[in-house]
Design an enzyme around this catalytic site. Structure first.
Site, PDB file in Angstrom:
ATOM      1  N   HIS A 154      33.597  42.229  33.306  1.00 26.29           N
ATOM      2  CA  HIS A 154      33.366  40.767  33.558  1.00 26.29           C
ATOM      3  C   HIS A 154      32.581  40.170  32.385  1.00 26.29           C
ATOM      4  O   HIS A 154      31.933  39.097  32.549  1.00 26.29           O
ATOM      5  CB  HIS A 154      33.036  40.689  34.782  1.00 26.29           C
ATOM      6  CG  HIS A 154      33.713  41.421  35.938  1.00 26.29           C
ATOM      7  ND1 HIS A 154      34.752  41.272  35.926  1.00 26.29           N
ATOM      8  CD2 HIS A 154      33.515  42.248  36.555  1.00 26.29           C
ATOM      9  CE1 HIS A 154      35.440  42.037  37.047  1.00 26.29           C
ATOM     10  NE2 HIS A 154      34.259  42.899  37.306  1.00 26.29           N
TER      11      HIS A 154
ATOM     12  N   SER B 138      37.542  41.558  42.208  1.00 24.99           N
ATOM     13  CA  SER B 138      37.872  41.965  40.922  1.00 24.99           C
ATOM     14  C   SER B 138      39.246  42.654  41.124  1.00 24.99           C
ATOM     15  O   SER B 138      40.257  41.993  41.192  1.00 24.99           O
ATOM     16  CB  SER B 138      36.650  42.782  40.465  1.00 24.99           C
ATOM     17  OG  SER B 138      36.839  43.379  39.173  1.00 24.99           O
TER      18      SER B 138
END
Length: 298
Positions: A184, A80
């Site tokens: 996300h 990420s």
């Protein structure tokens, strides 16, 4: 196939106490740069908001990487947020640009869901298949495929509560995470514009090392797109680790802070033996003079 090496960067967790002091010792230039990017020192406030946590993690990772003095690996992989560090380590962007991107990303994600309608939860059993079934039933999405036994779903709190009841009835368990939003997932779409502005002001260069994307589990060839995708698309860290293994990687190094990435790698590679086994290292910072190089080409 010859043994190859990958360096991992975390994208979650809170920097440990003393991390700011470590950065100031190792790379005072980076400490000064992150203060400028955020508008204040983020380290004393990392527990308050992702607007401080994200630039602090990127700053600490960059400082640690330059201090570790690692040989250039075959691959970089970031979880990420860690993808920003990976891009800097590989030469796509410079360190100061990485800090500016991290500050913009953290602030944008902190402001994306002001009513705190969304959150995330771990599905304890059944892997990706069980998580996807729960997500489909309750209007949620898979947010992270981190490692065996660690699949995260995201969406509205209402949907997560309903998924928890469904899971309980079938002998599974959904555990809410202490996070500030449904990262996300589509609930992060309001963050896109602010991050895009920072990306548009960034100079992307030809890299010297391959960066594997945690969005696609394939080499990055379009960093601006992948940085935007990382806001609303799932983190495919387990598939990316498996892709590294398929490419011949048999040693991975967690450049920190912490050992979260190493822990995910251990779970992913736990059953591999013999020539398939993977060495997982979490090196400590040498007790020497602070690093003086800028670390861009580490």
């Amino acid at each position: 196939m010859s043994t190859r090496t990958a360096v991992l960067f975390p994208g979650q967790g809170t920097p440990m106490d003393g991390t700011g002091e470590e950065v100031a010792r190792l790379r005072p230039d980076l400490h000064e740069a992150v203060v400028q990017a955020v508008g204040e020192d983020p380290f004393p406030r990392v527990a308050e908001s992702t607007r401080f946590t994200q630039p602090a993690i990127v700053c600490s990772s960059l400082a640690r990487l330059s201090a570790l003095g690692l040989e250039r690996p075959d691959f970089y992989l970031g979880h990420s947020l860690g993808e920003i560090v990976a891009l800097a380590a590989a030469g796509w962007i410079d360190e100061r640009e990485a800090l500016v991107l991290a500050a913009a990303r953290g602030a944008a994600m902190a402001d994306a869901d002001p009513q705190r309608l969304g959150s995330m939860a771990a599905v304890k059993k059944g892997g990706v298949e069980a998580a996807q079934e729960l997500a489909d039933q309750h209007g949620l999405v898979i947010a992270c495929d981190n490692a065996p036994g660690q699949v995260i779903i995201a969406g509205t709190i209402e949907g997560l509560d309903a998924a928890a009841e469904t899971a309980k009835a079938s002998g599974n368990r959904v555990r809410r995470l202490d996070v500030a939003g449904a990262f996300h997932s589509p609930l992060m779409e309001p963050a896109i514009g602010r991050l895009q502005e920072a990306i548009d002001a960034t100079t992307f260069r030809d890299p010297h090392t391959t960066v594997l994307s945690a969005v696609t589990a394939a080499p990055i060839d379009d960093p601006p797109r992948r940085l935007i995708d990382s806001l609303t698309h799932p983190v495919l860290f387990r598939p990316a680790l498996l892709a590294l293994h398929a490419a011949g990687v048999r040693r991975v190094i967690d450049a920190g802070p912490g050992d979260i990435a190493a822990g995910l790698a251990r779970r992913t590679f736990a059953d591999l033996e013999g020539e398939d086994a993977v060495q997982i290292d979490v090196p400590g910072i040498p007790v020497t003079e602070p690093a003086t190089q800028n670390g861009d080409d580490a």
